[in-house]
Design an enzyme around this catalytic site. Structure first.
Site, PDB file in Angstrom:
ATOM      1  N   LYS A 268      -5.861   1.839  -3.619  1.00 21.40           N
ATOM      2  CA  LYS A 268      -6.853   2.888  -3.815  1.00 21.40           C
ATOM      3  C   LYS A 268      -7.108   3.160  -5.300  1.00 21.40           C
ATOM      4  O   LYS A 268      -8.222   3.516  -5.695  1.00 21.40           O
ATOM      5  CB  LYS A 268      -6.411   4.170  -3.095  1.00 21.40           C
ATOM      6  CG  LYS A 268      -6.495   4.064  -1.579  1.00 21.40           C
ATOM      7  CD  LYS A 268      -7.911   3.697  -1.125  1.00 21.40           C
ATOM      8  CE  LYS A 268      -8.087   3.768   0.374  1.00 21.40           C
ATOM      9  NZ  LYS A 268      -9.476   3.483   0.802  1.00 21.40           N
TER      10      LYS A 268
ATOM     11  N   TYR B 243      -0.552   1.190  -0.592  1.00 19.26           N
ATOM     12  CA  TYR B 243      -1.825   1.858  -0.325  1.00 19.26           C
ATOM     13  C   TYR B 243      -2.339   2.524  -1.597  1.00 19.26           C
ATOM     14  O   TYR B 243      -3.520   2.423  -1.940  1.00 19.26           O
ATOM     15  CB  TYR B 243      -1.626   2.885   0.789  1.00 19.26           C
ATOM     16  CG  TYR B 243      -2.858   3.658   1.183  1.00 19.26           C
ATOM     17  CD1 TYR B 243      -3.867   3.063   1.946  1.00 19.26           C
ATOM     18  CD2 TYR B 243      -3.015   4.992   0.819  1.00 19.26           C
ATOM     19  CE1 TYR B 243      -4.990   3.786   2.336  1.00 19.26           C
ATOM     20  CE2 TYR B 243      -4.127   5.714   1.201  1.00 19.26           C
ATOM     21  CZ  TYR B 243      -5.114   5.111   1.954  1.00 19.26           C
ATOM     22  OH  TYR B 243      -6.225   5.823   2.330  1.00 19.26           O
TER      23      TYR B 243
ATOM     24  N   SER C  99      -8.730   7.641  -2.309  1.00 17.14           N
ATOM     25  CA  SER C  99      -7.771   8.618  -1.805  1.00 17.14           C
ATOM     26  C   SER C  99      -7.097   9.297  -2.990  1.00 17.14           C
ATOM     27  O   SER C  99      -7.011   8.724  -4.084  1.00 17.14           O
ATOM     28  CB  SER C  99      -6.701   7.919  -0.957  1.00 17.14           C
ATOM     29  OG  SER C  99      -5.615   8.777  -0.675  1.00 17.14           O
TER      30      SER C  99
END
Length: 255
Positions: free
Chosen positions: A165, A161, A148
């Site tokens: 990533k 998150y 991402s």
């Protein structure tokens, strides 16, 4: 070589995780239409079976195998069942991800961290390692990890998150370096804001959308097919000289 041959995946076997909807579903479709035999995988068997049946009706050879990417035994079953059905593995797309928390890291707890890292990093590593003996025997083997833009430049509220990533990006580079001599390519795709159920809390938030569109050169949200086309390139001979690369598909957000 003819142009069509550059994207031809006939005879290849691909595993796509998180393939019951969104980006994963689109990638599975693109690979299947290019000729690959596709294993669509996600947490729930009925969800992936629905996708597989839809694709079979379009002539795609497809098998549905449920797998929770935070469950290492389930990943082992995914690989063993894939080999049982198709005999080998040529392409692995680690797309499944989770993000159960939104807010500052100081407000998160270690259980959330463990869950995110298990699904977003540990699971993809385990799947890649289990697939390695088959990838090593394959011609033009490819591992594609869906990271991402949050792993490149962190945004507010997605701290854990983002950490996961970013870890996935480095995992891809490490595997690319270690597995390159075995003719296994490993690359990363970093989507920006794509219109999926996973990202719905973002693109339905008027304040967030206003902030994004104020700085993003392409003034629209991406679609799953925008990522699927890039994945097809990396899975096929057209991406034969790409490994360890990090491709952003974000409308220019990270420029």
């Amino acid at each position: 070589m003819k142009m069509k041959e550059l994207f031809d995946l006939n005879g290849k076997v691909a595993i796509v995780t998180g393939a019951s909807k969104g980006i994963g579903e689109a990638i599975a479709y693109f690979l299947g239409r290019a000729g690959a035999k596709v294993v669509v995988s996600s947490r729930k068997q009925d969800a992936v079976e629905t996708v597989a049946q839809k694709y079979r009706e379009e002539g795609i050879e497809c098998t549905a195998i449920a797998c929770q990417m935070g469950d290492m035994e389930a990943i082992e079953n995914l690989v063993s069942e894939t080999v049982k059905v198709y005999g080998t593995i040529d392409i692995v797309v680690n797309n499944a991800a989770t993000n159960p928390v939104f807010g500052p890291i100081i407000e998160s707890d270690l259980s959330a961290y463990d869950k995110i890292m298990d699904v977003n990093v540990k699971g993809p590593l385990h799947l890649a390692k289990l697939a390695y003996p088959y990838l090593k025997k394959s011609e033009n083997a490819s591992v594609i990890n869906i990271s991402s833009v949050e792993g490149v430049t962190p945004g507010f509220g997605l701290g854990l998150y983002s950490v996961s990533k970013a870890s996935l990006i480095m995992l891809s580079k490490v595997l690319a370096k270690e597995w390159g001599p075995d003719s296994i390519r490993v690359n990363t795709i970093c989507p920006g804001l794509i219109k999926t159920k996973f990202s719905q809390p973002l693109w339905t938030n008027e304040k967030i959308m206003k902030q994004v569109m104020a700085v993003q050169p392409i003034k629209e949200i991406g679609k799953p097919k925008d990522i699927a086309g890039l994945a097809l390139m990396l899975a096929s001979k057209s991406g034969a000289y790409c490994t360890g690369a990090v491709f952003t598909a974000d409308g220019g957000l990270t420029i």
